[in-house]
Design an enzyme around this catalytic site. Structure first.
Site, PDB file in Angstrom:
ATOM      1  CB  VAL A  20      -1.062   0.070   1.134  1.00 55.71           C
ATOM      2  CG1 VAL A  20      -1.916  -1.182   1.256  1.00 55.71           C
ATOM      3  CG2 VAL A  20      -0.126  -0.094   2.782  1.00 55.71           C
ATOM      4  CB  SER A  21       1.773   3.807  -2.133  1.00 59.64           C
ATOM      5  OG  SER A  21       0.602   3.915  -3.163  1.00 59.64           O
ATOM      6  CB  THR A  22       1.530   7.686   1.163  1.00 60.56           C
ATOM      7  OG1 THR A  22       2.724   8.112   0.276  1.00 60.56           O
ATOM      8  CG2 THR A  22       2.193   7.093   2.670  1.00 60.56           C
ATOM      9  CD  GLU A  53      -2.419   1.752  -2.125  1.00 57.69           C
ATOM     10  OE1 GLU A  53      -1.976   2.284  -1.198  1.00 57.69           O
ATOM     11  OE2 GLU A  53      -1.792   1.313  -3.243  1.00 57.69           O
TER      12      GLU A  53
END
Length: 285
Positions: free
Chosen positions: A10-12, A17
């Site tokens: 997971v990305s910021t 997502e």
């Protein structure tokens, strides 16, 4: 029964997502429905990390290292989407090819199933290209938004020494602001930068990162137009400019300055005098 690892990222910056738990639940359900044993010891998670650079994803690199072990600890790597594996086509092709060729391990997206026929090669390549396009375009949009916010005088960085951030604005911290004024006063009165740093250290004054002040920290404050109510930022394809600049010098090379929305700590005149003195000192050294 084939065995599998799960890779979750997971990305910021990506709002499309699922959370780590949601991704894992989906992967577990897929494994159960397809009679795949998902090994709890091989669930790899990179949280708050971009997919554009594999060298900055420790869990991903650990998964690759484990996959290379002999005998191979798993037969498959399950993902929620291929974009979780990489948003860089070069990395995606390299690692998928290496895993298949050297380890006999396939990478499977549970939401983007590919058929076994040759057309799946084209479809997978298209998905990889779309993922990379999304990542590059998102970065450009974020940068464009930050630049526009900057042009309007908004804050796009952490507050420097002398300020704190509140409700999207820089607010003066009085006990720090008095030291900012003292730094400028001292320098204009002939006190050297190392001596000013020594005074700050003796007084126990710390930087915003809670480190003792050194000459570099003092020089940074002396050259920062934020203390006059200005904001500065490097903008691509823009030359250095500022309402504080004169025919003789710019406030900072390759930087653009705009009027901010925060209160100044020192006057523009004091700042300009300081820059002139800094330049004279630099020429002598």
């Amino acid at each position: 029964m084939p065995t599998a690892a799960a890779y979750i990222r997971v990305s910021t910056e990506d709002q499309m997502e699922f959370s780590p738990d949601s991704q894992l639940r989906s992967i577990q359900a897929y494994a159960l429905n397809h009679h795949i044993e998902l090994l709890p010891a091989h669930i790899y998670l990179d949280e708050g990390i971009s997919g554009r650079n594999t060298s900055k994803r420790p869990a991903f690199l650990q998964m690759i290292a484990d996959a290379k072990r002999k005998p191979h600890p798993f037969d498959l790597i399950l993902l929620w989407k291929f974009s979780r594996f990489a948003r860089n086509r070069q990395d995606s092709i390299f690692y998928k090819s290496m895993l298949r060729r050297e380890c006999g391990i396939d990478v499977i997206s549970i939401t983007e199933p590919l058929s076994p026929d040759p057309t799946s090669i084209l479809i997978e390549a298209l998905l990889e290209a779309m993922d990379e396009y999304y990542s590059v375009n998102l970065a450009q949009e974020v940068r464009r938004g930050m630049n526009e916010k900057f042009r309007r005088g908004g804050i796009v960085s952490i507050p420097p020494f002398g300020y704190t951030a509140r409700d999207g604005q820089f607010i003066i911290v009085p006990e720090q602001a008095c030291w900012v004024r003292r730094i400028f006063d001292s320098y204009l009165n002939g006190i050297s930068i190392p001596s000013i740093a020594k005074e700050l250290q003796t007084a126990g004054v710390r930087t915003i990162r809670e480190n003792p002040f050194d000459g570099r920290g003092v020089r940074y404050i002396l050259g920062n137009p934020v203390y006059t109510g200005q904001m500065r930022r490097h903008l691509e394809h823009h030359t250095a400019s500022s309402s504080l600049s004169s025919d003789r010098f710019h406030v900072a090379d390759h930087m653009t300055c705009v009027v901010g929305t925060h209160p100044p700590i020192i006057s523009c005149e004091m700042f300009l005098q300081t820059q002139t003195l800094l330049m004279r000192t630099k020429k002598k050294s």
